[in-house]
Design a protein around this motif. Sequence first.
Motif, mmCIF file in Angstrom:
data_model
loop_
_atom_site.group_PDB
_atom_site.id
_atom_site.type_symbol
_atom_site.label_atom_id
_atom_site.label_comp_id
_atom_site.label_asym_id
_atom_site.label_seq_id
_atom_site.Cartn_x
_atom_site.Cartn_y
_atom_site.Cartn_z
ATOM 1 N N LEU A 98 0.865 -1.183 0.000
ATOM 2 C CA LEU A 98 0.000 0.000 0.000
ATOM 3 C C LEU A 98 0.896 1.225 0.000
ATOM 4 O O LEU A 98 1.890 1.276 0.728
ATOM 5 C CB LEU A 98 -0.895 0.029 1.240
ATOM 6 N N ALA A 99 0.557 2.240 -0.802
ATOM 7 C CA ALA A 99 1.434 3.396 -0.942
ATOM 8 C C ALA A 99 0.639 4.683 -1.115
ATOM 9 O O ALA A 99 -0.514 4.671 -1.553
ATOM 10 C CB ALA A 99 2.363 3.203 -2.139
ATOM 11 N N GLY A 159 -9.029 -2.644 2.690
ATOM 12 C CA GLY A 159 -10.071 -1.988 3.477
ATOM 13 C C GLY A 159 -9.688 -1.767 4.931
ATOM 14 O O GLY A 159 -10.513 -1.311 5.730
ATOM 15 N N ASN A 160 -8.436 -2.064 5.299
ATOM 16 C CA ASN A 160 -7.996 -1.925 6.683
ATOM 17 C C ASN A 160 -7.782 -0.441 6.997
ATOM 18 O O ASN A 160 -6.776 0.155 6.611
ATOM 19 C CB ASN A 160 -6.700 -2.716 6.900
ATOM 20 N N LYS A 161 -8.736 0.155 7.687
ATOM 21 C CA LYS A 161 -8.693 1.597 7.944
ATOM 22 C C LYS A 161 -7.515 1.983 8.840
ATOM 23 O O LYS A 161 -6.983 3.086 8.728
ATOM 24 C CB LYS A 161 -10.002 2.049 8.575
ATOM 25 N N ILE A 176 -4.446 0.679 8.827
ATOM 26 C CA ILE A 176 -3.255 0.793 7.990
ATOM 27 C C ILE A 176 -3.318 2.053 7.140
ATOM 28 O O ILE A 176 -2.343 2.809 7.045
ATOM 29 C CB ILE A 176 -3.101 -0.448 7.083
ATOM 30 N N LEU A 177 -4.472 2.283 6.516
ATOM 31 C CA LEU A 177 -4.611 3.455 5.643
ATOM 32 C C LEU A 177 -4.451 4.757 6.419
ATOM 33 O O LEU A 177 -3.816 5.703 5.936
ATOM 34 C CB LEU A 177 -5.978 3.429 4.947
ATOM 35 N N LYS A 178 -5.001 4.818 7.622
ATOM 36 C CA LYS A 178 -4.876 6.024 8.435
ATOM 37 C C LYS A 178 -3.418 6.288 8.801
ATOM 38 O O LYS A 178 -2.932 7.422 8.710
ATOM 39 C CB LYS A 178 -5.716 5.882 9.710
ATOM 40 N N ALA A 179 -2.700 5.243 9.214
ATOM 41 C CA ALA A 179 -1.286 5.406 9.589
ATOM 42 C C ALA A 179 -0.450 5.803 8.381
ATOM 43 O O ALA A 179 0.428 6.663 8.471
ATOM 44 C CB ALA A 179 -0.765 4.114 10.211
ATOM 45 N N LEU A 180 -0.715 5.190 7.225
ATOM 46 C CA LEU A 180 0.054 5.474 6.017
ATOM 47 C C LEU A 180 -0.175 6.902 5.537
ATOM 48 O O LEU A 180 0.776 7.632 5.241
ATOM 49 C CB LEU A 180 -0.322 4.487 4.914
ATOM 50 N N THR A 181 -1.431 7.321 5.449
ATOM 51 C CA THR A 181 -1.723 8.673 4.964
ATOM 52 C C THR A 181 -1.234 9.732 5.951
ATOM 53 O O THR A 181 -0.798 10.813 5.543
ATOM 54 C CB THR A 181 -3.221 8.853 4.697
ATOM 55 N N ALA A 182 -1.266 9.422 7.249
ATOM 56 C CA ALA A 182 -0.750 10.366 8.245
ATOM 57 C C ALA A 182 0.755 10.552 8.072
ATOM 58 O O ALA A 182 1.266 11.675 8.156
ATOM 59 C CB ALA A 182 -1.067 9.881 9.657
#
Length: 252
Positions: free
Chosen positions: A206-207, A233-235, A237-243
């Motif tokens: 994921l990037a 769909g793992n929110k 992971i996505l939240k940590a990555l985008t932050a």
Amino acid sequence: MEGSSESASLTQGLQIVRLVADREKWGRRLLGVSQLAAELGMEQSRVSRLTRELCDLGLLERIEKGPFRVGSRFFTLASSLNTGWVREARTELEILVAELGLRSRVFVRDGFRAILLRSSTNDGLPGSFVKPGMVTPVWCTGSGRALLWDHSPEAIEALLRDVNFVGVGGPSAAHSPAEVIDLMDRDRSRGFVLAAEEFEHGVHELAAPIRNPEGGIAASVSVLGDTAEIQPGNKRILKALTAAADRLSSCV
């Protein structure tokens, strides 16, 4: 098998760059193709091919048929490691490790190639090809495709027009500019890049892009894991990555 072959080439290419850089650093006699092959225990034909590619990348340079020196791209990459946001990237990658337990990386783009600037401490083993300066394709890695986030279909077509897609990447890798464009359209619709087995078998990535003050893309940050670890769909992971991407964007 394709991913293994690509990894082997990257590993051997980095071995050549490290050997050339070390010999130049310590003032030792510089080497040509045959001497490099003997020093590293590689076939001379393979060293010849890899050094040509490294010279094309600017990581090595050679005057006529003389010995190899490190090239301008090597020094550009080295100097970039001293900038503020790249220093901050080390901390951000370790935050991702602490929060998610996943490997993480930061890449920049050089044409249709992505160059690794930083990787987390849990990414790779001793002797691994995962080192700063590692080169991967932009079209079949999550971190690479995040670097294409703002590219129009026409720009992607122009960038990849002369690329040889044969034998590169994992089982889900794109094999044409049109396929890359379709993947980018899919990813933009959900706000992140997912590369599922596009470069290595069994590896999901994921990037997200890291932006400069003008709004352009300076780099990308990604997390990697297997199918069970990386779920689109793992929110969490996505939240940590985008932050992490947002914080690094504020430092560029």
